[in-house]
Scaffold this active site. Structure first.
Site, PDB file in Angstrom:
ATOM      1  N   HIS A  19       0.861  -1.195   0.000  1.00 16.14           N
ATOM      2  CA  HIS A  19       0.000   0.000   0.000  1.00 16.14           C
ATOM      3  C   HIS A  19       0.891   1.236   0.000  1.00 16.14           C
ATOM      4  O   HIS A  19       1.300   1.733   1.041  1.00 16.14           O
ATOM      5  CB  HIS A  19      -0.921  -0.032   1.239  1.00 16.14           C
ATOM      6  CG  HIS A  19      -1.950   1.055   1.258  1.00 16.14           C
ATOM      7  ND1 HIS A  19      -3.166   0.906   1.892  1.00 16.14           N
ATOM      8  CD2 HIS A  19      -1.967   2.307   0.748  1.00 16.14           C
ATOM      9  CE1 HIS A  19      -3.873   2.013   1.769  1.00 16.14           C
ATOM     10  NE2 HIS A  19      -3.157   2.886   1.078  1.00 16.14           N
ATOM     11  N   HIS A  21       1.288   4.841  -2.405  1.00 20.73           N
ATOM     12  CA  HIS A  21       0.931   5.710  -3.534  1.00 20.73           C
ATOM     13  C   HIS A  21       2.222   6.369  -3.983  1.00 20.73           C
ATOM     14  O   HIS A  21       2.829   7.132  -3.212  1.00 20.73           O
ATOM     15  CB  HIS A  21      -0.082   6.769  -3.096  1.00 20.73           C
ATOM     16  CG  HIS A  21      -1.333   6.185  -2.510  1.00 20.73           C
ATOM     17  ND1 HIS A  21      -2.483   6.031  -3.237  1.00 20.73           N
ATOM     18  CD2 HIS A  21      -1.609   5.708  -1.266  1.00 20.73           C
ATOM     19  CE1 HIS A  21      -3.413   5.494  -2.467  1.00 20.73           C
ATOM     20  NE2 HIS A  21      -2.909   5.281  -1.262  1.00 20.73           N
ATOM     21  N   HIS A 199      -9.485   1.003  -1.383  1.00 22.46           N
ATOM     22  CA  HIS A 199      -9.488   1.618  -0.057  1.00 22.46           C
ATOM     23  C   HIS A 199     -10.910   1.518   0.490  1.00 22.46           C
ATOM     24  O   HIS A 199     -11.875   1.884  -0.206  1.00 22.46           O
ATOM     25  CB  HIS A 199      -9.116   3.098  -0.148  1.00 22.46           C
ATOM     26  CG  HIS A 199      -7.659   3.363  -0.391  1.00 22.46           C
ATOM     27  ND1 HIS A 199      -6.970   2.797  -1.428  1.00 22.46           N
ATOM     28  CD2 HIS A 199      -6.771   4.142   0.285  1.00 22.46           C
ATOM     29  CE1 HIS A 199      -5.705   3.225  -1.383  1.00 22.46           C
ATOM     30  NE2 HIS A 199      -5.558   4.035  -0.351  1.00 22.46           N
ATOM     31  N   GLU A 202     -11.323   3.409   5.803  1.00 20.59           N
ATOM     32  CA  GLU A 202     -10.312   4.316   6.368  1.00 20.59           C
ATOM     33  C   GLU A 202     -11.079   5.387   7.156  1.00 20.59           C
ATOM     34  O   GLU A 202     -10.916   5.508   8.361  1.00 20.59           O
ATOM     35  CB  GLU A 202      -9.475   4.933   5.241  1.00 20.59           C
ATOM     36  CG  GLU A 202      -8.380   5.884   5.728  1.00 20.59           C
ATOM     37  CD  GLU A 202      -7.611   6.558   4.573  1.00 20.59           C
ATOM     38  OE1 GLU A 202      -8.111   6.573   3.436  1.00 20.59           O
ATOM     39  OE2 GLU A 202      -6.500   7.088   4.848  1.00 20.59           O
ATOM     40  N   ASP A 280       1.824   3.983   2.862  1.00 24.89           N
ATOM     41  CA  ASP A 280       0.782   4.812   2.250  1.00 24.89           C
ATOM     42  C   ASP A 280       1.370   5.987   1.455  1.00 24.89           C
ATOM     43  O   ASP A 280       1.521   5.886   0.240  1.00 24.89           O
ATOM     44  CB  ASP A 280      -0.210   5.297   3.316  1.00 24.89           C
ATOM     45  CG  ASP A 280      -1.609   5.585   2.775  1.00 24.89           C
ATOM     46  OD1 ASP A 280      -1.838   5.355   1.584  1.00 24.89           O
ATOM     47  OD2 ASP A 280      -2.470   6.038   3.551  1.00 24.89           O
ATOM     48  N   ASP A 281       1.680   7.084   2.134  1.00 27.45           N
ATOM     49  CA  ASP A 281       2.252   8.280   1.493  1.00 27.45           C
ATOM     50  C   ASP A 281       3.413   8.760   2.366  1.00 27.45           C
ATOM     51  O   ASP A 281       3.281   9.748   3.097  1.00 27.45           O
ATOM     52  CB  ASP A 281       1.180   9.376   1.390  1.00 27.45           C
ATOM     53  CG  ASP A 281      -0.028   8.924   0.592  1.00 27.45           C
ATOM     54  OD1 ASP A 281       0.034   8.937  -0.649  1.00 27.45           O
ATOM     55  OD2 ASP A 281      -1.023   8.515   1.223  1.00 27.45           O
TER      56      ASP A 281
HETATM   57  N1  HPA Z   1      -6.563   7.394   1.247  1.00 27.61           N
HETATM   58  C1  HPA Z   1      -7.260   7.676   0.154  1.00 27.61           C
HETATM   59  N2  HPA Z   1      -6.707   8.155  -0.945  1.00 27.61           N
HETATM   60  C2  HPA Z   1      -5.397   8.346  -0.971  1.00 27.61           C
HETATM   61  C3  HPA Z   1      -4.615   8.065   0.124  1.00 27.61           C
HETATM   62  C4  HPA Z   1      -5.229   7.556   1.294  1.00 27.61           C
HETATM   63  O1  HPA Z   1      -4.610   7.278   2.345  1.00 27.61           O
HETATM   64  N3  HPA Z   1      -3.347   8.386  -0.231  1.00 27.61           N
HETATM   65  C5  HPA Z   1      -3.372   8.810  -1.503  1.00 27.61           C
HETATM   66  N4  HPA Z   1      -4.614   8.802  -1.956  1.00 27.61           N
HETATM   67 ZN    ZN Z   2      -3.739   4.767   0.542  1.00 31.81          ZN
END
Ligand code: HPA
Ligand code: ZN
Length: 338
Positions: A19, A21, A199, A202, A280-281
């Site tokens: 996971h 991006h 996703h 969340e 994630d990011d």
């Molecule tokens: N959630 C949803 N969209 C996203 C995320 C995330 O954590 N990171 C980049 N796009």
């Molecule tokens: Zn994500």
């Protein structure tokens, strides 16, 4: 108390990241360098100012800055540099396999060609395979705040390149954009032989996780935190052996949890769910995969067996063939004993 032998185990275990991006790995230093190289104006005077702006109250707060950051990515080489920088960081954390999300609509909306984005990312991934020994899969995400029609148009744009794209995902603003909105696009993607993930849970309710399973027929769930609110859903995820790609530092920075000790990883493991740890990011949330492992291992006092299980889950939850998964599991066993 930091536990040195547990920390050393985390560092030396081979891992897969499921996971990530790629646009979320754009570090402020590279953001600045690309802004200068491409003559793009950005509303920050220094790297410190950029980092100071990375303070979020929720997912949307982050997404606004994340899409703004993408504006410096214009050329194939920019996507190459972005991806190569991530792979070097992943290699330093002993990541041996990556399944990377990219957001084509974040770029085609700005007038870039789909091929520019795909080629830059893929060229770096291929170099990473040869030079760093990191295998990869590429997952194209649909932006869920955009329409079904736009998602179909993106899938159409991807058609000439389907032998270079392994799966589709669903990301961006969750609440108000349920998986049901994309049932037909995902059905088409599945018919095309693509892997599917999304996703869900969340910020969105457990119902969105149900929809991801029932309507999108996802093979794994990205995040999935709020699935824990629904006992029947938990049993289903456990029985079906579905993988959850949990992102602890992301959850903390996006206020999905108040404290890292509230990470769902402990409860997921206790409930027999197949949790994995991911970043994630990482440029926006303060840490790559090992930082995420260290943060939860300390806060939740994870045992060495639990840490090994999380690393194993990252390979068995991947889209790799079973023979490759088995090879990575052997390498984990060697790292544990060595
Ligand atoms: N959630 C949803 N969209 C996203 C995320 C995330 O954590 N990171 C980049 N796009
Ligand atoms: Zn994500």
């Amino acid at each position: 108390m930091p536990n040195p032998s547990r920390a050393a185990l985390i560092d030396r275990l081979p891992k897969a990241e499921l996971h990530l991006h790629i646009e979320g790995s754009l570090e402020p230093e590279l953001l600045f360098a690309l802004a200068e190289r491409n003559g793009v104006a950005i509303p920050f005077a220094s790297v410190e100012e950029v980092r100071a702006a990375y303070s979020f109250f929720n997912l949307q707060d982050f997404l606004d800055i994340y899409y703004q950051g993408m504006s410096v990515l214009l050329h194939e080489q920019d996507f190459y540099d972005l991806t190569w920088a991530y792979l070097l960081r992943a290699d330093a954390d002993n990541v041996r396999h990556v399944e990377i999300f990219f957001d084509p609509q974040g770029h085609t909306e700005r007038g870039l060609a789909f091929e520019t984005v795909l080629s830059g990312i893929e060229r770096a991934l291929k170099d990473g395979e040869v030079q760093l020994g990191i295998s990869y899969r590429l997952i194209m995400c649909f932006l869920r705040h955009l329409s079904e029609e736009e998602a179909f148009a993106t899938l159409d744009q991807a058609m000439p390149y389907l032998d270079r794209i392994h799966g589709v995902g669903l990301d961006s603003s969750e609440v108000g954009h349920p998986p049901a909105k994309f049932s037909r696009v995902f059905a088409r993607a599945r018919d095309l032989g693509l892997h599917v993930t999304a996703h869900a849970g969340e910020e969105g309710p457990p119902e969105y996780v149900h929809q991801a399973l029932d309507l999108l027929e996802v093979e794994r769930i990205d995040h999935g935190n709020r699935a824990l609110e629904d006992a029947a859903l938990v049993s289903r995820i456990a029985d079906e052996g579905l993988t959850l790609t949990v992102c602890p530092l992301s959850n903390l920075r996006l206020c999905v949890i108040k404290d890292i000790a509230d990470s769902p990883v402990r409860r997921m493991l206790d409930l027999g769910l197949k949790a994995t740890i991911n970043s994630d990011d990482p440029a926006y949330f303060g840490g790559y995969i090992n930082a995420n492992f260290h943060a939860v291992a300390e806060a939740l006092d994870l045992t060495e067996a639990e840490i090994v299980k999380l690393a194993e889950n990252s390979f068995t939850g991947s889209f790799l063939p079973l023979t490759d998964q088995a090879r990575h599991l052997n390498e984990i066993a060697e790292a544990v004993h060595g």
